[in-house]
Design an enzyme around this catalytic site. Structure first.
Site, PDB file in Angstrom:
ATOM      1  N   ASP A 454       0.827  -1.195   0.000  1.00  0.00           N
ATOM      2  CA  ASP A 454       0.000   0.000   0.000  1.00  0.00           C
ATOM      3  C   ASP A 454       0.872   1.260   0.000  1.00  0.00           C
ATOM      4  O   ASP A 454       1.888   1.320   0.688  1.00  0.00           O
ATOM      5  CB  ASP A 454      -0.887  -0.023   1.246  1.00  0.00           C
ATOM      6  CG  ASP A 454      -1.862   1.124   1.299  1.00  0.00           C
ATOM      7  OD1 ASP A 454      -2.727   1.197   0.405  1.00  0.00           O
ATOM      8  OD2 ASP A 454      -1.765   1.942   2.229  1.00  0.00           O
ATOM      9  N   GLU A 483       1.422  -0.636  -5.171  1.00  0.00           N
ATOM     10  CA  GLU A 483       0.423   0.393  -5.451  1.00  0.00           C
ATOM     11  C   GLU A 483       1.191   1.688  -5.675  1.00  0.00           C
ATOM     12  O   GLU A 483       1.569   2.375  -4.727  1.00  0.00           O
ATOM     13  CB  GLU A 483      -0.560   0.566  -4.291  1.00  0.00           C
ATOM     14  CG  GLU A 483      -1.629   1.594  -4.632  1.00  0.00           C
ATOM     15  CD  GLU A 483      -2.304   2.237  -3.433  1.00  0.00           C
ATOM     16  OE1 GLU A 483      -3.423   2.732  -3.599  1.00  0.00           O
ATOM     17  OE2 GLU A 483      -1.701   2.258  -2.343  1.00  0.00           O
TER      18      GLU A 483
END
Length: 699
Positions: A454, A483
């Site tokens: 993330d 990400e």
């Protein structure tokens, strides 16, 4: 070993963090800049983690004095290619709730984008007449900026600018033996609109390979076998107007560290390549707390009981959104990195779910959230309350830069991205934080098969390089998915295996809304090369995820089928976001079990199976196919060829309503491999959303 790792490659003005590996919070470590270009005045600060900002092209050499000795870090800085560009918006561009008075009198606006890591309060647009305008230096490519007046995102406007210029070149290394010597060849490719690159080779300071023993001739490097140490890492970059992502080879000779001799060269490996299984896989993302249904609380046990459904889809990987302790439904506000959320179940119940998925032949990807924590995490509470041991755990910014309405304790504020005031950024300049987050990596890597990382763009490159070597040492097949939004090829340099393809995602949305023709997907694929991604890099192709509005809601069901068809018939790793296949319209909506769209679900199952059965759909290379739309809107149709050399398939996508009739210049079979239905004859096919046809002959 505290050695900081491989050479680093940056542009002038780009900061690079220098940090010891295997950090011990109590260790003494100091940096010294021992070599820099003649035109440079760059310096290094005190402490075990420093930042070097090259101010002139050339090689910089820093030395780290650590408890286990002195280590060298080379940083090669290349000239930056930038242009001053202007973002601007008017009052009419803002999305707001009929409150125009504040806009009418605002003298300036906050601006965020990739150019400032989406950090509020660092860049402001000044009002010029009816516009708010800001200028900044940007590299070639398309860039976006978000304008906000109060930092709340309740009223925003966006602008896009394109800076002309070359993309990044690419380079790939291969290693062979000749008369027992190691021969490394570099295959360099020019960027689109770029000049032919030259190749620069670099050794790795962790190895005993002496530069004097290395012979370089253009694009080839040779090392006599008697000079090879136990391990030799060879790095190379292609250099033209811009520099490439570095490629790496590792040569293992089976000797003890530091030894040389006349033995065999040994194995040659490519540490930056993704696992071979990744390009054949289909990922299924589960937004954990919406998966079990309307009246049932989602727990690990509840998901485990639904594994037969996941198995029926034919997917290979399940990516679970965060399962660690968190006060939020989405789970990204972590309050305990080492334990599971109480509402989901115990650690043992989580591992039972993983085992059940493994029994079904499905790998598990864990959502690793290490850019930030919840502000309710004890560490942040102790940090803000002035406990000395936690003083450096989080980023701190001047209060004057903070645009939130939070009354932070003290004369400063935490660092955070966007308007994420509840998830403050961890401070990776702290050895304690680096040790803490490496412990988190260690905690979960043996439980799962990969990490979806993330906010990967918010964590330093050096940390990701260390984490990669750490997880791959025992399991080369471990998957690392980044990400990074928008996508950035720098994270392919010995960091991540598979990357979000934001270009294709955005383009499929634009095609679905009618803002772009269907043929624009070729431009999205070309962007991968323009960005400079290595040929072997993996890309996740998707139409939905938990951070975006649903495609079906924005673009409709007809376009959804074509868009999903694209993700399964183009190169890369397709991803299904749970609910996409059941017709869920809400971004994080509850899974539709009893009232879902079974026909759409079956459509996804057939796509998964088709891609699994036909290697041509998993091969690299996409070739446009000449065609004529006899009936229907030609802008809503695209056709392309996919081949693995043994089989050639023709894919036709239709992003509109109804059925179109398409004449293909290529000879094809008359039966759609996806549906099993006849679609026409004499090269004319009827297409509702997608057809996949065997070609009479391949290229």
């Amino acid at each position: 070993m505290h050695h900081p790792g491989p050479p680093r490659f940056v542009t002038v003005g780009e900061s690079v963090e220098l940090a010891p590996r295997q950090p011990d919070p109590d260790m003494t470590a100091e940096w010294q800049l021992v070599e820099r270009p003649a035109a440079s005045t760059a310096t290094l600060g005190d402490g075990p983690v420093c930042h070097l900002e090259p101010d002139a092209p050339g090689a910089y050499r820093a030395e780290l004095t650590a408890p286990d000795g002195t280590h060298e870090q080379v940083v090669r800085a290349f000239p930056g290619v930038t242009e001053t560009a202007q973002f601007s918006v008017t009052q009419e561009d803002f999305e707001h709730d009929d409150d125009t008075d504040a806009l009418a009198v605002a003298d300036r606006a906050i601006v965020i984008g990739k150019f400032n890591d989406f950090t509020m309060g660092t860049h402001w647009a000044e009002r010029e007449g009816d516009e708010w305008v800001i200028e900044t230096d940007l590299p070639p490519g398309t860039h976006h900026a978000i304008f906000s007046f109060d930092g709340s995102f309740e009223s925003t406007a966006t602008d896009e600018v394109t800076v002309d210029g070359p993309g990044r070149p690419r380079v790939e290394l291969t290693g062979t033996t000749a008369d027992g010597d190691l021969v490394v060849s570099a295959d360099a490719h020019a960027a689109p609109s770029g000049s032919e690159p030259e190749v620069e080779f670099y050794l790795d300071g962790r190895d005993a390979l002496e530069e004097s023993a290395v012979l370089i001739d253009g694009d080839e490097l040779r090392v006599p076998r008697e000079a090879l140490p136990g391990t030799a890492r060879i790095h190379a970059v292609a250099v033209a107007e811009r520099h490439s992502v570095a490629d790496t080879l590792v040569v293992e000779c089976g000797r003890e560290s530091g030894e040389t001799g006349t033995g065999k060269t040994g194995s040659v490996s490519r540490p930056a390549d993704p696992p071979s299984w990744a390009s054949d896989a289909t990922i299924y993302e589960i937004f954990v707390r919406s998966f079990a249904g309307e009246t049932v609380d989602t727990t690990f046990e509840a998901i485990e009981r639904r594994v037969p459904y996941i198995e029926s889809l034919g997917v290979d990987v399940v990516w679970l959104t965060p399962v660690q302790a968190s006060p939020t439904r989405h789970g990204y506000h972590i309050t305990d990195f080492f334990d599971t959320a109480a509402d989901l179940g115990t650690r043992e119940e989580f591992e039972s779910l993983v085992d059940r998925l493994h029994d079904a032949g499905i790998r598990v990807v864990f959502d690793l959230v290490i850019n930030h924590s919840s502000r309710d995490h004890p560490a942040f509470q102790l940090h803000r309350a002035g406990v000395p041991e936690y003083a450096d755990y989080y980023e701190r910014i001047p209060a004057s830069q903070d645009v939130s309405d939070v009354d932070w304790a003290g004369e400063d504020a935490p660092g955070y991205y966007f308007n994420w005031t509840r998830i403050p950024n961890l401070n990776y300049d702290s050895l304690s934080v680096r040790r803490w987050m490496l412990d988190v990596v260690d905690e979960w890597r043996d439980v799962v098969d990969g990490f979806r990382c993330d906010v990967a763009w918010g964590v330093p490159h050096g940390f990701w390089k260390e984490a990669r070597e750490r997880v791959k040492a025992d399991d080369p097949g471990f998957l690392l998915l980044d990400e990074t939004v928008p996508r950035d090829a720098a994270f392919a340099e010995n960091e991540f295996d598979v990357h979000y393809d934001t270009d294709l995602f955005d383009t499929l949305r634009d095609i679905g809304t009618g803002d772009e023709p269907a043929s624009a997907l070729f431009e999205a694929l070309d962007a991968t090369v323009e960005h400079g991604y290595p040929d072997r890099a993996g890309h996740m192709r998707y139409v939905d995820n938990h951070d975006e509005d649903r495609y079906i809601d924005e673009c409709g069901g007809a376009s959804l089928r074509a868009a999903v068809g694209a993700t399964f018939t183009l190169p890369g790793t397709p991803m299904i976001y749970a609910g996409q296949e059941r017709g869920v319209e809400q971004q994080r909506g509850t899974m539709r079990w009893h009232d879902g769209d079974n026909a759409l679900t079956d459509f996804h199952r057939r796509l998964v199976a088709l891609r699994s059965d036909h290697a041509a759909l998993r091969a690299p290379g996409v070739y446009p196919v000449s065609h004529t739309v006899e009936t229907g809107d030609s802008d809503r149709v695209v056709a392309y060829e996919r081949t693995d050399g043994d089989e050639t398939l023709i894919v036709v996508l239709h992003f509109g309503d109804g059925t179109v009739s398409v004449s293909l210049d290529s000879a094809v079979g008359d039966t759609d491999l996806l549906s099993g239905n006849p679609v026409g004859s004499d090269g004319t096919v009827a297409v509702e959303d997608i057809v996949v046809l065997p070609a009479a002959s391949g290229r």
